[in-house]
Design a protein around this motif. Structure first.
Motif, PDB file in Angstrom:
ATOM      1  N   THR A  62      80.224  84.533  19.367  1.00  0.00           N
ATOM      2  CA  THR A  62      79.968  84.210  17.962  1.00  0.00           C
ATOM      3  C   THR A  62      79.172  85.367  17.343  1.00  0.00           C
ATOM      4  OG1 THR A  62      77.938  83.040  18.491  1.00  0.00           O
ATOM      5  CG2 THR A  62      79.950  81.703  18.375  1.00  0.00           C
ATOM      6  N   PHE A  63      78.931  85.300  16.046  1.00  0.00           N
ATOM      7  CA  PHE A  63      78.199  86.374  15.357  1.00  0.00           C
ATOM      8  C   PHE A  63      76.695  86.121  15.357  1.00  0.00           C
ATOM      9  CE2 PHE A  63      82.485  86.562  13.777  1.00  0.00           C
ATOM     10  CZ  PHE A  63      82.755  87.912  13.867  1.00  0.00           C
ATOM     11  N   ARG A  64      76.337  84.838  15.128  1.00  0.00           N
ATOM     12  CA  ARG A  64      74.914  84.506  15.033  1.00  0.00           C
ATOM     13  C   ARG A  64      74.516  83.610  16.199  1.00  0.00           C
ATOM     14  NH1 ARG A  64      77.612  84.831  10.527  1.00  0.00           N
ATOM     15  NH2 ARG A  64      76.938  86.449   9.072  1.00  0.00           N
ATOM     16  N   GLY A  65      73.228  83.313  16.308  1.00  0.00           N
ATOM     17  CA  GLY A  65      72.773  82.472  17.415  1.00  0.00           C
ATOM     18  C   GLY A  65      72.271  83.334  18.562  1.00  0.00           C
ATOM     19  N   GLY A  92      85.144  78.384  12.163  1.00  0.00           N
ATOM     20  CA  GLY A  92      84.385  79.622  12.312  1.00  0.00           C
ATOM     21  C   GLY A  92      84.323  79.995  13.782  1.00  0.00           C
ATOM     22  N   ALA A  93      83.521  80.996  14.071  1.00  0.00           N
ATOM     23  CA  ALA A  93      83.466  81.570  15.422  1.00  0.00           C
ATOM     24  C   ALA A  93      83.178  80.524  16.499  1.00  0.00           C
ATOM     25  CB  ALA A  93      82.408  82.672  15.463  1.00  0.00           C
ATOM     26  N   GLY A  94      82.468  79.442  16.129  1.00  0.00           N
ATOM     27  CA  GLY A  94      82.102  78.425  17.121  1.00  0.00           C
ATOM     28  C   GLY A  94      83.296  77.784  17.806  1.00  0.00           C
ATOM     29  N   GLY A 103      82.419  74.632  13.678  1.00  0.00           N
ATOM     30  CA  GLY A 103      81.928  75.845  14.337  1.00  0.00           C
ATOM     31  C   GLY A 103      81.632  77.001  13.409  1.00  0.00           C
ATOM     32  N   THR A 104      81.076  76.673  12.250  1.00  0.00           N
ATOM     33  CA  THR A 104      80.681  77.768  11.358  1.00  0.00           C
ATOM     34  C   THR A 104      79.235  77.589  10.929  1.00  0.00           C
ATOM     35  OG1 THR A 104      81.132  78.917   9.275  1.00  0.00           O
ATOM     36  CG2 THR A 104      81.752  76.579   9.347  1.00  0.00           C
ATOM     37  N   SER A 105      78.544  78.736  10.808  1.00  0.00           N
ATOM     38  CA  SER A 105      77.132  78.682  10.408  1.00  0.00           C
ATOM     39  C   SER A 105      77.010  78.386   8.902  1.00  0.00           C
ATOM     40  CB  SER A 105      76.440  80.000  10.739  1.00  0.00           C
ATOM     41  OG  SER A 105      77.118  81.064  10.091  1.00  0.00           O
ATOM     42  N   GLY A 106      78.098  78.530   8.177  1.00  0.00           N
ATOM     43  CA  GLY A 106      78.062  78.223   6.745  1.00  0.00           C
ATOM     44  C   GLY A 106      77.205  79.195   5.947  1.00  0.00           C
ATOM     45  N   VAL A 129      81.438  69.689  12.463  1.00  0.00           N
ATOM     46  CA  VAL A 129      81.451  69.673  13.937  1.00  0.00           C
ATOM     47  C   VAL A 129      80.698  70.908  14.403  1.00  0.00           C
ATOM     48  CG1 VAL A 129      82.901  69.747  16.002  1.00  0.00           C
ATOM     49  CG2 VAL A 129      83.686  68.486  13.980  1.00  0.00           C
ATOM     50  N   ASN A 130      79.548  70.711  14.973  1.00  0.00           N
ATOM     51  CA  ASN A 130      78.692  71.831  15.363  1.00  0.00           C
ATOM     52  C   ASN A 130      77.610  71.290  16.296  1.00  0.00           C
ATOM     53  OD1 ASN A 130      76.848  74.115  15.347  1.00  0.00           O
ATOM     54  ND2 ASN A 130      77.760  74.738  13.399  1.00  0.00           N
ATOM     55  N   PRO A 131      77.323  71.957  17.390  1.00  0.00           N
ATOM     56  CA  PRO A 131      76.249  71.458  18.264  1.00  0.00           C
ATOM     57  C   PRO A 131      74.888  71.525  17.580  1.00  0.00           C
ATOM     58  CG  PRO A 131      77.364  73.359  19.260  1.00  0.00           C
ATOM     59  CD  PRO A 131      77.967  73.157  17.915  1.00  0.00           C
ATOM     60  N   LEU A 183      91.199  83.786   6.387  1.00  0.00           N
ATOM     61  CA  LEU A 183      90.422  84.287   5.252  1.00  0.00           C
ATOM     62  C   LEU A 183      89.819  85.662   5.492  1.00  0.00           C
ATOM     63  CD1 LEU A 183      88.410  81.218   3.920  1.00  0.00           C
ATOM     64  CD2 LEU A 183      90.513  82.234   3.020  1.00  0.00           C
ATOM     65  N   HIS A 184      89.540  85.980   6.759  1.00  0.00           N
ATOM     66  CA  HIS A 184      88.895  87.258   7.054  1.00  0.00           C
ATOM     67  C   HIS A 184      89.837  88.235   7.755  1.00  0.00           C
ATOM     68  CE1 HIS A 184      84.617  85.306   6.744  1.00  0.00           C
ATOM     69  NE2 HIS A 184      85.217  85.450   5.583  1.00  0.00           N
ATOM     70  N   GLY A 185      91.143  87.987   7.626  1.00  0.00           N
ATOM     71  CA  GLY A 185      92.125  88.910   8.178  1.00  0.00           C
ATOM     72  C   GLY A 185      92.424  88.647   9.644  1.00  0.00           C
TER      73      GLY A 185
HETATM   74  P1  OAD Z   1      78.600  82.309  13.208  1.00  0.00           P
HETATM   75  O1  OAD Z   1      78.427  83.113  14.467  1.00  0.00           O
HETATM   76  O2  OAD Z   1      77.764  82.673  12.043  1.00  0.00           O
HETATM   77  O3  OAD Z   1      78.328  80.760  13.513  1.00  0.00           O
HETATM   78  C1  OAD Z   1      78.905  80.126  14.624  1.00  0.00           C
HETATM   79  C2  OAD Z   1      78.566  78.649  14.525  1.00  0.00           C
HETATM   80  O4  OAD Z   1      79.237  77.998  15.576  1.00  0.00           O
HETATM   81  C3  OAD Z   1      77.072  78.311  14.685  1.00  0.00           C
HETATM   82  O5  OAD Z   1      76.682  77.417  13.658  1.00  0.00           O
HETATM   83  C4  OAD Z   1      76.990  77.645  16.052  1.00  0.00           C
HETATM   84  O6  OAD Z   1      75.988  76.628  16.120  1.00  0.00           O
HETATM   85  C5  OAD Z   1      78.372  77.034  16.163  1.00  0.00           C
HETATM   86  N1  OAD Z   1      78.856  76.867  17.540  1.00  0.00           N
HETATM   87  C6  OAD Z   1      78.533  77.548  18.664  1.00  0.00           C
HETATM   88  N2  OAD Z   1      79.239  77.097  19.718  1.00  0.00           N
HETATM   89  C7  OAD Z   1      80.028  76.095  19.262  1.00  0.00           C
HETATM   90  C8  OAD Z   1      80.996  75.228  19.854  1.00  0.00           C
HETATM   91  N3  OAD Z   1      81.288  75.316  21.156  1.00  0.00           N
HETATM   92  N4  OAD Z   1      81.612  74.327  19.066  1.00  0.00           N
HETATM   93  C9  OAD Z   1      81.336  74.230  17.739  1.00  0.00           C
HETATM   94  N5  OAD Z   1      80.435  75.014  17.133  1.00  0.00           N
HETATM   95  C10 OAD Z   1      79.791  75.933  17.876  1.00  0.00           C
HETATM   96  O7  OAD Z   1      80.170  82.355  12.880  1.00  0.00           O
HETATM   97  P2  OAD Z   1      80.901  82.112  11.486  1.00  0.00           P
HETATM   98  O8  OAD Z   1      80.312  80.980  10.748  1.00  0.00           O
HETATM   99  O9  OAD Z   1      82.350  82.082  11.793  1.00  0.00           O
HETATM  100  O10 OAD Z   1      82.714  87.613   9.024  1.00  0.00           O
HETATM  101  O11 OAD Z   1      80.559  83.455  10.735  1.00  0.00           O
HETATM  102  C11 OAD Z   1      81.128  83.682   9.480  1.00  0.00           C
HETATM  103  C12 OAD Z   1      81.464  85.129   9.323  1.00  0.00           C
HETATM  104  O12 OAD Z   1      80.317  85.937   9.589  1.00  0.00           O
HETATM  105  C13 OAD Z   1      82.498  85.662  10.300  1.00  0.00           C
HETATM  106  O13 OAD Z   1      83.832  85.385   9.925  1.00  0.00           O
HETATM  107  C14 OAD Z   1      82.229  87.123  10.276  1.00  0.00           C
HETATM  108  C15 OAD Z   1      80.715  87.114  10.320  1.00  0.00           C
HETATM  109  O14 OAD Z   1      80.093  88.216   9.777  1.00  0.00           O
HETATM  110  C16 OAD Z   1      83.304  88.797   8.951  1.00  0.00           C
HETATM  111  O15 OAD Z   1      83.404  89.528   9.910  1.00  0.00           O
HETATM  112  C17 OAD Z   1      83.812  89.110   7.595  1.00  0.00           C
END
Ligand code: OAD
Length: 251
Positions: free
Chosen positions: A33-36, A22-24, A187-190, A212-214, A117-119
């Motif tokens: 990233t998207f959240r946080g 994921g974005a992490g 690196g995904t918020s799940g 793997v996530n902080p 998965l998301h293009g």
């Molecule tokens: P999020 O922004 O929701 O979550 C990012 C995650 O990465 C969080 O759990 C952070 O704690 C973690 N993180 C931050 N820095 C990190 C690092 N250096 N190493 C490892 N982890 C780290 O991103 P996604 O889970 O990818 O969808 O979000 C899922 C989807 O929501 C995205 O694909 C996007 C968004 O809306 C679409 O655009 C369709």
């Protein structure tokens, strides 16, 4: 970094490895990233920028936002986390990367099996006739991206809220998750489904699931092992541990 015995054992015996990212994993490259705390969805409304409804309401604004994100991507490089997955693929041929990221950094790093998965933000197509348009050549009229073939609106080939995932990528991802004996969730918020269901699919099929996530995430309870730290540090440590217990390359 201490690698728990369960994970060492799995690294030693695994033949099918899958990684959901994921974005992490791109955060350390400088992609927001998207959240946080500094997440994109803190400042902006997801429905306005990442839905067909929002796009039709204000195509120029949505296009500008994607153009801005593309511009950021021009300036960034894959980081140690992306590269570690390439190293892991050498140790575990056939390793599959399933990514929610649209930034293309896994391919740029050199991973060979990547399911997006998301293009991908670099691709676009016409909402009316389907004609593909490279990002560098989209014509704008009053800021609105127009198809030069039919005059329809051009959109980025990313999955917006409420839309289905690309069918083949999704099916392959489910297959790889079911088949995996080691599954990494990085690196995904799940929080976004159906991608967030893949670690559960893998776990139910018998894989060792590693997060793997902080920070803790909703996936933490489903994971056999949680490695707390940035992907750019944790994944190279995982590669080192794998090198210590595998005969490379695996058949
Ligand atoms: P999020 O922004 O929701 O979550 C990012 C995650 O990465 C969080 O759990 C952070 O704690 C973690 N993180 C931050 N820095 C990190 C690092 N250096 N190493 C490892 N982890 C780290 O991103 P996604 O889970 O990818 O969808 O979000 C899922 C989807 O929501 C995205 O694909 C996007 C968004 O809306 C679409 O655009 C369709």
């Amino acid at each position: 970094m201490i690698i728990p015995p369960l994970l060492l054992k799995s690294l030693a015996t695994a033949t099918r490895v899958a990684a959901l990212t994921g974005a992490g994993i791109s955060a350390e490259s400088g992609v927001p990233t998207f959240r946080g705390a500094n997440g994109l969805w803190k400042e902006m409304r997801a429905e306005e920028l990442a839905s067909m409804e929002g796009f039709l309401k204000n195509p120029a604004l949505v296009w500008e936002w994607y153009a801005h994100r593309r511009a950021i991507l021009q300036t960034v490089q894959p980081n140690a986390g992306h590269r570690a997955l390439v190293d892991l693929e050498r140790l575990y041929p056939g390793l599959v990367v399933i990514t929610q990221n649209v930034d293309g950094l896994h391919r740029r790093a050199g991973s060979s099996r990547v399911y997006e998965l998301h293009g991908n933000i670099e691709r676009n197509s016409c909402t009316a006739c389907g004609e593909p348009h490279p990002s560098t050549a989209v014509a704008l009229r009053d800021g609105r991206p127009m198809c030069t073939r039919c005059g329809g609106l051009v959109r980025p080939d990313v999955v917006w809220f409420g839309e289905l995932l690309p069918e083949e990528e999704w099916e392959e991802s489910v297959r790889a998750s079911r088949a995996a004996d080691l599954f990494l969730s990085i690196g995904t918020s799940g929080l976004v489904f159906p991608a967030a269901s893949l670690p559960l699919v893998a776990r139910d099929a018998g894989a060792v699931v590693v997060e793997v996530n902080p920070e803790e995430s909703p996936l933490t309870v489903a994971a056999d092992v949680s490695l707390r730290g940035p992907a750019g540090e944790v994944l190279p440590a995982l590669v080192e541990a794998a090198r210590g217990v595998t005969r490379s390359p695996r058949a």
